[in-house]
Scaffold this motif. Structure first.
Motif, short mmCIF file in Angstrom:
data_model
loop_
_atom_site.label_atom_id
_atom_site.label_comp_id
_atom_site.label_asym_id
_atom_site.label_seq_id
_atom_site.Cartn_x
_atom_site.Cartn_y
_atom_site.Cartn_z
N ARG A 111 1.83 -9.81 1.99
CA ARG A 111 1.55 -8.42 1.65
C ARG A 111 1.75 -8.19 0.41
O ARG A 111 2.87 -8.69 -0.20
N ILE A 113 2.84 -6.13 -2.50
CA ILE A 113 3.75 -4.97 -2.58
C ILE A 113 4.02 -4.39 -4.01
O ILE A 113 4.46 -5.31 -4.90
N THR A 135 6.95 2.65 -2.78
CA THR A 135 6.53 1.08 -2.54
C THR A 135 5.21 1.28 -1.71
O THR A 135 5.13 2.08 -0.89
N PHE A 137 1.92 -0.93 -0.10
CA PHE A 137 1.10 -2.18 0.27
C PHE A 137 -0.09 -2.08 -0.59
O PHE A 137 -0.89 -1.29 -0.02
#
Lengths: 140, 125
Positions: A111, A113, A135, A137
């Motif tokens: 992922r 991030i 935060t 994705f």
């Protein structure tokens, strides 16, 4: 609400590779007018609980600045977490200077991030009165 | 141990459209049922901060604005809220003075969870 972006948004969706930790993505001035407060009251059933904008305007203003400056975004981004630090809220009609910057990025378990920080201040360059770290994705 | 004043909101299409205008977030996942039905979400979901704002209302109604420091709120979005859901925000104080905070749906399932520390009366959080 008549927001004034200071830097133009990028023409193509921002990609993970474009983020540079420590680098500002841009700044804007946020304005809260009576129409916005009317919309808020129609949605949440109150206009203010005190002399300033409601505390719950903090998430709203931060996301509004982030979505305006960190734009356009690729479809499929997922906002997974958020940290807020609120010292005080502005009053309705006060000028609000917003800046957005990239704090960090990493690829974990496949992922992408990205951590973005939005800071609200009474004027550009002044100490922030509200800070939010998101935060996300990032889709690509 | 203190608890945050509970705040509730029923999610409907009108509220999603109002919040899209407020937040400048017109992602079709939030406002276009036809598009949203084609996504892995299977339908429209509410903006995460639409529900999160209830938690901040609960905080302001219970502890007020920060005094002598900052309110710090750290949350994770656990599952989406959908049209027809009823969100309920709350929290409870822990032994160390922090609060466990949440927004839950009408089934008691966590939509948002986190922790918060409040600056009350000159104590920096």
């Amino acid at each position: 609400m008549k927001d004034v972006p200071i830097l133009a948004a990028a023409p193509e969706p921002l990609t993970y590779d474009q983020f540079e930790p420590g680098r500002s993505l841009g700044a804007m001035e946020l304005a809260i007018d009576a129409e916005m407060l009317d919309q808020w009251e129609a949605l949440y059933g109150y206009r203010s609980l005190g002399a300033t904008l409601p505390l719950a305007f903090a998430p709203l203003l931060l996301v509004r600045a982030m979505l305006t400056i960190a734009a356009p975004r690729p479809p499929g981004n997922i906002h997974v977490g958020q940290t807020y630090r609120i010292e005080r809220m502005p009053r309705a009609g006060d000028p609000i200077a917003a800046t957005v910057s990239c704090v960090s990025k990493e690829i974990r378990k496949g992922r992408r991030i990205v951590e973005l920080e939005v800071a609200l201040a009474e004027r550009r360059g002044a100490p922030p009165i509200v800070t939010g770290n998101s935060t996300i994705f990032w889709a690509r | 141990m203190r608890a945050l004043e509970t705040v509730r909101l029923a999610i409907d299409q009108d509220k999603l459209l109002r919040y899209a205008a407020l937040s400048n977030d017109f992602n079709p996942l939030h406002v276009d049922p036809v598009f949203a039905a084609t996504t892995p979400m299977g339908g429209v979901i509410a903006h995460g901060t639409l529900s999160l704002n209830l938690l901040f209302e609960a905080i302001e109604r219970t502890v007020g604005m920060p005094v002598g420091g900052s309110h710090v709120v750290d949350v994770r979005f656990k599952r989406p809220a959908r049209i027809g859901d009823v969100m309920e925000a709350g929290g409870v104080e822990q032994a160390d003075g922090s609060f466990v905070v949440w927004v839950r749906n009408q089934h008691g399932e966590p939509v948002i969870e986190g922790v918060a520390c409040f600056a009350e009366g000159g104590t920096d959080a």
